[in-house]
Every structure is written in structure tokens, then in C-alpha cells.
Design an enzyme around this catalytic site. Structure first.
Site, PDB file in Angstrom:
ATOM      1  N   LYS A 106     -13.920   7.218  15.619  1.00 16.65           N
ATOM      2  CA  LYS A 106     -15.309   7.041  16.059  1.00 16.65           C
ATOM      3  C   LYS A 106     -15.707   8.200  16.962  1.00 16.65           C
ATOM      4  CE  LYS A 106     -14.688   3.005  17.998  1.00 16.65           C
ATOM      5  NZ  LYS A 106     -13.224   2.987  17.831  1.00 16.65           N
ATOM      6  N   HIS A 218     -19.789   0.035  24.276  1.00 11.05           N
ATOM      7  CA  HIS A 218     -19.041   0.031  25.530  1.00 11.05           C
ATOM      8  C   HIS A 218     -19.893  -0.488  26.682  1.00 11.05           C
ATOM      9  CE1 HIS A 218     -17.140   3.263  23.085  1.00 11.05           C
ATOM     10  NE2 HIS A 218     -16.048   2.623  23.473  1.00 11.05           N
ATOM     11  N   ASP A 383     -27.405 -30.460  25.521  1.00  9.08           N
ATOM     12  CA  ASP A 383     -27.229 -29.072  25.092  1.00  9.08           C
ATOM     13  C   ASP A 383     -28.499 -28.247  25.167  1.00  9.08           C
ATOM     14  OD1 ASP A 383     -28.609 -30.250  23.068  1.00  9.08           O
ATOM     15  OD2 ASP A 383     -27.047 -30.019  21.547  1.00  9.08           O
ATOM     16  N   ASP A 385     -31.454 -28.453  23.643  1.00  7.77           N
ATOM     17  CA  ASP A 385     -32.222 -28.115  22.453  1.00  7.77           C
ATOM     18  C   ASP A 385     -33.376 -29.079  22.172  1.00  7.77           C
ATOM     19  OD1 ASP A 385     -30.844 -30.366  21.681  1.00  7.77           O
ATOM     20  OD2 ASP A 385     -29.975 -29.509  19.865  1.00  7.77           O
TER      21      ASP A 385
END
Length: 573
Positions: A106, A218, A383, A385
Site C-alpha cells: 500500500k 489510519h 435499543d 429504535d
């Protein structure tokens, strides 16, 4: 958040490598000094060793592609740090088959330097080495070092792994790898930066209504921060930038939807579907899709999109079978392309009954203003939602009314019973089913018969109790519905404020749940932690009564508190 990395006196990367090999003892072997991993059963036809590596924290990149159809060796560096040239040198020697070594690197300075030094040392040993450099990140195209190498590494390594198993030579593989890398572009965004493993604090602060656009793997900040758009609009913007820089090909593209470590598979799969559809709209053929976390940035909450413009033969290598820890590759068949809807004669919609949509419209409007607050209440015991589920169900009900012309609350019953998941959706569906039987025949501007409305509310509440087993005092929507139904049942037909008064009873009952311990539902699992916040299902039921009052008793309903107050956590006015 990386709470579970070993403490600093233990090498977390080495420990993680040990765990990987324990999970795949038939595929992988580990060298601890210097640190590298190798595939134990390469294809017999392979002549060239494929060696890659890079900083850890991007897993399963590199180590997840070790094995037949993938890499021969991977050298992991420290978290976000390049591997040492000694690791790369040793890994290359250990897997050298006699046909040379291909390094897949990379575009980061540390990686290039250490792979370069390892190549020099291998040349001194008489080992032929070639290098493929990956530089796909368009957000860093104008940087002095050029585009960073990111998730296109997965595409390059997979295609090269399949090609190497055909016995292809070193320089032919190097040319292929460079061509695939040149045909690939990526772009990443994040909603939350990664957590610093040392401090356990976010590496940077990003407001909740903003996204970093063009981040690196990163944790490098994006070139700009943008106001968080709708997901569809974000993907459209990303694809516009990507397609402007990606080569075109009649063979189509590979689409990689990659998570950066803190993004759920549910989100990634949804993004993949949206991206594939938008690419089709742009005239692009999506030949294959890969979805998952393949190139992470520790626990960053973000995504990257990668496009690789295909050349003849590449798709076969991409879809070739593998035997690696990372095995979730696309099947042999290309994903279906979205079909244009067939033309059909336009038929008139059935006549909508007068007033049938007014209550649904008002309820949807109220919920749209308090959706986030309902989610916050739900987070205290569940949760989080509930607000989203209720909003989505009402949106679907309005769409059904537009498509069918049926009564608003009857449409809501169909949608909530058949399409809205979780616990509260079907329970609200039962309530809508009973109420819809009354509102369906209500003329425009005329209040339903109170006796019929009271019976529907009572029957709906009873049905909810039969299914869920809740009683008054259990901290559920029953605590709002039951007192409203009871009060409405004793009202005279000519009472101009009957529904308004019932709504006040529902509000009082719903807000009173803040003082209750949960006897049923999610709040029963958290005990006293839910005290001080009312039950969101009860609040949702009270808001429905407000919508009915606003619709059928608009002058009297001005006595009702604003919906925002009803949702507030405080237990007393």
C-alpha cells in the site's frame, strides 16, 4: 471501542495472530520472531509467492487473505505502523517457491521503505522480486505522496491469488496486479473517529450532525467535514466523485462496500443495495459486490466504497474459490441488475373515503417532530429504535393510502401488522385494526360515534393485553390506553370534548410510567435504571389520542399539552 486489547506489557498484535492461527490451524502457521504468518497449503501449481502486510488494526486485511487462492505470507506491523523489513524479508524467504516473490504494498511511506529494503535484501540472496503498489484513495490524490492505498488492496490480492494458482509467472502477475490497482478507486467517510487504544478516547472529536469526508484508514481526518446528509444522498455524492475518477469498462465494475470497524453488517448491506442501484441508474454494470469489514480502521464508524473497472478475465479470478480465513467472496453469478418497471395501463384509484386520512396525517406529523425524543426514551430501557420504527411504519401507511385509497388507520393496521418489526409495531397494528373499523366510515369533519370509538379503543387494548400479557402498572402502552378507553366509555355522545378528555387521561397514564418498574417488555430487564423516563410505547399511544383529538375536536384539543412536553422525561407538569 478497543477495550479488550491486551495491556501494554503484552504485544496485542502477536496475541491476535496467535488467536487467528488457533482458529485456522489447518490453513495458517505463525512465526513469532520475526512476526509473520504463512499459508500452510498453497496450490501445487503456484510458482510465485505473494507477500503482503501492513499496520495492524486494518484486520482482516492481509491476514484474512492467507491461503489457497490468496496470499502466501503476511507481515503485520504494530497498530497503524508498517511492518519491519526483517519481517517482510523472513516471510518472503519462508514462502519462496523458486519462481520469485511478488510484494503487494500500500502507498504509505513506511510500508514502501520497509518493503523496499526487504526487496534489496532478497535480491542480494538471488531471489527475484517484483512489487505492486496500491494507491486507490481519491481523497488524497493531491497529496505530495499521492493517493493512499486502502480497500482496493482486497481486490488486488484476491485477483492475484487466483491468477497465481494458475501457475502464472512473476512479471506477468506484477503486470496484472498493477493493472488492477490502476483500475481501482476508493473513498471513505466516517461518523465517529476510531478510539485511541492507549487513552480509550476518540482520536478526534466530530459533532454528531457531521461526517468526515475522505478519511484515511489510519484515522487521518477527512479533507473536509460535511453536514450529515441522508444516506442515499451521501452515497450519490461518493459515487459521483468515484466515477469521475474511475476508468470506464464495458465489462462493468466490482463494487466493494467496506466497513471501517464500527459499522454494522446491516448498514453495510443497505449501503451496498443503494450503491448498486445508483450505479445502475448511472449506466454502470455492477458485475460483483463484496460487502463487509475487510479493511478496518480499528473501531471507526465509517464506510468506504471501492470501484474496480474490470478487464476481460478478471471477474473469473475474482469469483474463483478460495480457502482463506476470509471466505465470504461473491458467487459465480453476477448480481441481478435492477429491472425497469414494466409499463402498465394506469387505473384510477378507488375513491378515498372523506376524512379517512386526516387522523393518520396528524399522527405522522406529531411523530415526525418527536421521533428522536422517542428514540432517547427507548434507549433508557431498550435499543433506541422505537421512534424510527414508528416513523417508518407511518410513512409506509401514508404511501399505502396514496396507492390504494383505503382508510388511513386501516392502512396503518396493514403496514404495522405485516411490515413493522419488533414488539411495538404489531401491537400498534392491533390497535389500528380496531380503530380503523370506526374511522373508515367517518364522513369528512365528522367525529366518529363515541360508543363505537370507545369500544374500538377498549377492544384494541384488550387484544394487546391478550397478546403481550401486560396489565396496568406494568409500564407499557396499556397504561396510556386503558384509562383513555375507560373514560371514553362513560362519555355522552354530545360531549364536545370527549376525545380530548380521553387524550388527557392517556397523557397522564403515559407520563406516570416514569415512576413504574417494568413488569413486561424491555424495561423489565433493566429494573430501576428505567425510572425517571416514561415508557416510549405509552407515550406513542398517548400521542395517537392527541392526533385523534386534534382531528375530530380541533377547538377543544387546544387544551392538550404540546407533544414535545408529553415526551419530556419529567414525571410532573
Amino acid at each position: 471501542m478497543p477495550y479488550f486489547l491486551p495491556e501494554t506489557e503484552t504485544d496485542p498484535v502477536l496475541t491476535a495472530c496467535r488467536g487467528l492461527v488457533l482458529a485456522h490451524p489447518d490453513r495458517l502457521a505463525l512465526s513469532e520472531k520475526p512476526l509473520y504468518l504463512t499459508a500452510t497449503a498453497p496450490d501445487p501449481a503456484r510458482r510465485v509467492a505473494l507477500v503482503s502486510g501492513g499496520g495492524s488494526g486494518h484486520d482482516p486485511l492481509h491476514t484474512g487473505l492467507l491461503g489457497r487462492g490468496g496470499l502466501d505470507a503476511a507481515a503485520p506491523g504494530g497498530v497503524f505502523a508498517s511492518p519491519h523489513n526483517g519481517q517482510i524479508f523472513a516471510a518472503s524467504l519462508a514462502t519462496h517457491h523458486g519462481g520469485g516473490v511478488l510484494h503487494i504494498v500500500k502507498n504509505y511511506t513506511g510500508d514502501k521503505i520497509n518493503f523496499g529494503i526487504a526487496a534489496e535484501r532478497l535480491h542480494a540472496r538471488g531471489v527475484e522480486v517484483a512489487t505492486v503498489e496500491i494507491a486507490d484513495d481519491i481523497a488524497s490524490a493531491d497529496a505530495g505522496a499521492g493517493r493512499r492505498g486502502t480497500a482496493a488492496t482486497v481486490v488486488v490480492e484476491k485477483i492475484l491469488g487466483a491468477a497465481a494458482d494458475t501457475g502464472m509467472g512473476l512479471y506477468e502477475l506484477a503486470d496484472l496486479g498493477r493493472a488492477v490497482a490502476d483500475a481501482s478507486r476508493s473513498l471513505a467517510v466516517c461518523a465517529r473517529p476510531h478510539t485511541n487504544p492507549a487513552s480509550l478516547r476518540p482520536a478526534a472529536m466530530l459533532p454528531p450532525d457531521m461526517l468526515d469526508y475522505g478519511v484515511g484508514i489510519h484515522g487521518e481526518r477527512g479533507a473536509r467535514s460535511i453536514a450529515r446528509p441522508r444516506v442515499q444522498d451521501l452515497i450519490r455524492r461518493m459515487l459521483s466523485d468515484l466515477t469521475a475518477d474511475t476508468p470506464t469498462s464495458p465489462d462493468g465494475v466490482i463494487l466493494v462496500v467496506n466497513g471501517l470497524g464500527g459499522t454494522s453488517h446491516l448498514e453495510l448491506q443497505a449501503v451496498a443495495a443503494i450503491a448498486a442501484e445508483q450505479l445502475h441508474e448511472r449506466g454502470e454494470r455492477v458485475a460483483a459486490v463484496l460487502t463487509g469489514t475487510h479493511t478496518a480502521a480499528l473501531d471507526m464508524a465509517g464506510i468506504s466504497l471501492t470501484l474496480t473497472a474490470l478487464a476481460p478475465g478478471w471477474l473469473d479470478w475474482w469469483q474463483a474459490p478460495t480457502d482463506t480465513p476470509l471466505t465470504a467472496w461473491p458467487g459465480a453469478a453476477a448480481p441481478p441488475q435492477p429491472a425497469a418497471p414494466a409499463a402498465s395501463p394506469r387505473t384510477p384509484l378507488p375513491r378515498r373515503l372523506p376524512g379517512s386520512r386526516a387522523a393518520l396525517d396528524r399522527y405522522a406529523e406529531i411523530i415526525s417532530h418527536v421521533r428522536d425524543a422517542l428514540g432517547d426514551l427507548d434507549q433508557a430501557a431498550g435499543d433506541g429504535d422505537f421512534g424510527d420504527n414508528l416513523t417508518g411504519g407511518l410513512r409506509g401507511a401514508l404511501a399505502r393510502v396514496d396507492a390504494t385509497g383505503e382508510d388511513g388507520l386501516t392502512a396503518a393496521a396493514h403496514v404495522f401488522l405485516d411490515e413493522v418489526g419488533g414488539t411495538s409495531g404489531p401491537l400498534f397494528g392491533l390497535l389500528f385494526q380496531h380503530l380503523g373499523a370506526v374511522t373508515a366510515g367517518c364522513p369528512d369533519g365528522q367525529r366518529p360515534a363515541l360508543s363505537a370509538l370507545a369500544k374500538a379503543l377498549a377492544d384494541g387494548t384488550t387484544a394487546i393485553q391478550r397478546v403481550g400479557g401486560a396489565r396496568m402498572g406494568d409500564r407499557t402502552l396499556v397504561d396510556a390506553l386503558a384509562p383513555a378507553a375507560q373514560l371514553l366509555s362513560v362519555k355522552r355522545e354530545d360531549d364536545p370534548a370527549a376525545i380530548t378528555t380521553a387524550a388527557l387521561a392517556a397523557i397522564h397514564g403515559a407520563r406516570g410510567t416514569a415512576d413504574m418498574l417494568g413488569g413486561r417488555g424491555r424495561s423489565s430487564y433493566v429494573g430501576k435504571r428505567a425510572l425517571g423516563t416514561p415508557d416510549p410505547g405509552a407515550i406513542g399511544a398517548a400521542l395517537l389520542l392527541i392526533a385523534l383529538a386534534d382531528t375530530y375536536e380541533p377547538e377543544m384539543a387546544t387544551r392538550l399539552p404540546l407533544p414535545g412536553y408529553v415526551v419530556q422525561p419529567a414525571t410532573r407538569p
